[in-house]
Design an enzyme around this catalytic site. Sequence first.
Site, mmCIF file in Angstrom:
data_model
loop_
_atom_site.group_PDB
_atom_site.id
_atom_site.type_symbol
_atom_site.label_atom_id
_atom_site.label_comp_id
_atom_site.label_asym_id
_atom_site.label_seq_id
_atom_site.Cartn_x
_atom_site.Cartn_y
_atom_site.Cartn_z
ATOM 1 N N GLU A 1 4.509 11.227 18.720
ATOM 2 C CA GLU A 1 3.194 10.707 18.306
ATOM 3 C C GLU A 1 2.624 9.768 19.377
ATOM 4 O O GLU A 1 1.436 9.870 19.725
ATOM 5 C CB GLU A 1 3.363 9.975 16.984
ATOM 6 C CG GLU A 1 2.146 9.267 16.447
ATOM 7 C CD GLU A 1 2.495 8.444 15.213
ATOM 8 O OE1 GLU A 1 2.212 7.227 15.215
ATOM 9 O OE2 GLU A 1 3.064 9.011 14.269
ATOM 10 N N LYS B 1 12.671 10.784 12.275
ATOM 11 C CA LYS B 1 11.387 10.080 12.159
ATOM 12 C C LYS B 1 11.112 9.248 13.412
ATOM 13 O O LYS B 1 9.963 9.139 13.861
ATOM 14 C CB LYS B 1 11.402 9.174 10.918
ATOM 15 C CG LYS B 1 10.119 8.330 10.730
ATOM 16 C CD LYS B 1 8.869 9.188 10.694
ATOM 17 C CE LYS B 1 7.664 8.468 10.100
ATOM 18 N NZ LYS B 1 7.312 7.214 10.736
ATOM 19 N N SER C 1 6.140 10.355 6.852
ATOM 20 C CA SER C 1 4.989 10.337 7.759
ATOM 21 C C SER C 1 3.748 10.822 7.042
ATOM 22 O O SER C 1 3.797 11.754 6.253
ATOM 23 C CB SER C 1 5.261 11.213 8.987
ATOM 24 O OG SER C 1 4.140 11.204 9.847
ATOM 25 N N VAL D 1 10.115 -1.686 1.993
ATOM 26 C CA VAL D 1 9.935 -3.064 2.441
ATOM 27 C C VAL D 1 10.007 -3.069 3.962
ATOM 28 O O VAL D 1 10.459 -2.098 4.568
ATOM 29 C CB VAL D 1 11.023 -3.983 1.840
ATOM 30 C CG1 VAL D 1 10.928 -3.983 0.320
ATOM 31 C CG2 VAL D 1 12.423 -3.541 2.275
ATOM 32 N N ALA E 1 11.273 -3.415 7.736
ATOM 33 C CA ALA E 1 12.610 -3.076 8.237
ATOM 34 C C ALA E 1 13.534 -4.285 8.267
ATOM 35 O O ALA E 1 14.735 -4.160 7.996
ATOM 36 C CB ALA E 1 12.491 -2.454 9.635
ATOM 37 N N VAL F 1 0.825 -1.211 0.000
ATOM 38 C CA VAL F 1 0.000 0.000 0.000
ATOM 39 C C VAL F 1 0.857 1.258 0.000
ATOM 40 O O VAL F 1 0.651 2.175 -0.815
ATOM 41 C CB VAL F 1 -0.952 -0.002 1.217
ATOM 42 C CG1 VAL F 1 -1.719 1.312 1.279
ATOM 43 C CG2 VAL F 1 -1.933 -1.161 1.115
ATOM 44 N N HIS G 1 9.917 11.682 15.943
ATOM 45 C CA HIS G 1 8.560 12.046 15.516
ATOM 46 C C HIS G 1 7.558 11.014 16.031
ATOM 47 O O HIS G 1 6.510 11.361 16.581
ATOM 48 C CB HIS G 1 8.531 12.109 13.984
ATOM 49 C CG HIS G 1 7.172 12.104 13.351
ATOM 50 N ND1 HIS G 1 6.361 10.988 13.326
ATOM 51 C CD2 HIS G 1 6.470 13.068 12.698
ATOM 52 C CE1 HIS G 1 5.230 11.264 12.702
ATOM 53 N NE2 HIS G 1 5.276 12.524 12.308
ATOM 54 N N ASN G 2 7.872 9.730 15.864
ATOM 55 C CA ASN G 2 6.955 8.677 16.303
ATOM 56 C C ASN G 2 6.852 8.617 17.813
ATOM 57 O O ASN G 2 5.796 8.281 18.356
ATOM 58 C CB ASN G 2 7.405 7.335 15.736
ATOM 59 C CG ASN G 2 7.087 7.193 14.260
ATOM 60 O OD1 ASN G 2 6.893 8.179 13.560
ATOM 61 N ND2 ASN G 2 7.044 5.974 13.774
#
Length: 465
Positions: free
Chosen positions: A188, A181, A127, A74, A76, A13, A184-185
Amino acid sequence: MTGYQIGMVGLGVMGANLARNFAQHGFSIAGYDLDAGKRQAFETHAGEGKIATFGSVTEFLAALEQPRRVILLVPANAVDSAIASLKPELSQGDLLIDLGNSFFRDTERRSIELEKEGFLFIGSGVSGGEKGALRGPAIMPGGQREAYQLVEAAFTSIAAKVKGDPCVTYIGPRGAGHYVKMVHNGIEYGIMQLTAEAYDILKRVGGANAKELHQAFKSWNEAELNAYLIEITAHVLDRVDPDTGQPLVELILDEAEQKGTGKWTTQNSLDLGVPTHTINSAVEARIISGLKNERRSASKLFDQPTGRTPDGNLFELVRQALYASMLCSYAQGIALMQTASREYDYHLDIADIARIWRGGCIIRAGLLEDVRVAYAQQPDLPNLLVAEPFRTAINQRQAAWRSVIQIAVGAGIPVPAMSASLAYFDAYRSERLPANLTQAQRDFFGSHTYRRVDKDGKFHTEWEE
């Protein structure tokens, strides 16, 4: 056909949507996936631009213009094997781009190894989820500057825009992009847990139903709590299960899963010695949510506190407490990035990172423009909370913040992230903490020495005569 500008390895996706985004912006895309079904599904979008799929690595790489720009999307744990399958047929100067959620230390290793072999490498955070991948994500690329120059135009085209400003920038060398990132997570995680706690207090103390909660979060998102996670919370609370007629959220099992990026943030904060109370508590909240059977049994063994009736408008108190707590999640993540920038020689530009987080990404929020301005004016700002307008915002919300946590504690409602946020703030604003006693204890049992407030040097005391 040859001369495709970008290759996409992984047509799930996220990979397919990003590839479609590139194609819709005029870039020719060659796709490769081991799964023939995914290749066929991707080919149904041929009308959106110049796209094609290939069934072998040889055909796929031969179709790309040189130097090749190959994106990997793909899992990790499959990145190394994907790189190994491509390398024998790559040429010196070709560029590999990992757009997955890789651990930044793995990206550091891959960057160094590939550069030694003559390849360029970018590890980039993306993101926005699957919808953002198609409509415009926030992109956080790290690697060699010359590598970024090869894809800058393409990334700028597909990134989310805020008033025409693309939400992408060169982050820094090696693993810098995936590091940002990761943080960032972590932020989040903190905001999601804080939002869940606000919902829980209003539901269990205030007796609010799903319609009232939906209206609250909807109105909050239209004011100072304007943020993507607040916006989607309003949508979630508005959804009714068609089979039962009940609010769908109430039928979802209360076990939150995780993919590891929040945990990585917590682990790295401990490595660097940076306090991230809110993020840590959010990770722990997900872990304890997984103990469903134990929690179910324990709920029958202990009395439920009666609590007290809140003084004032509970919705307004919770709104203020949520805002103040959210600021702490951002502040902790930014402080961690500042320390990592020095430790890992990343040269992170916090103002620029805040700028690209304003759109496309999961933690986008209106307040990030004020964050950008604060760090643009003072790049070495020690903590977000001391900058205006956040200092005033915290001061104005302290009473409500403390009141909400007292209400929750009195009612027996766990608020780990909200209370940890307040503890972080209280510790940060305290001129003196009880760590003097801790240090005395360490000296007592381990002769670790201590420093004094009235003279220089290190001291040791024989505490037992």
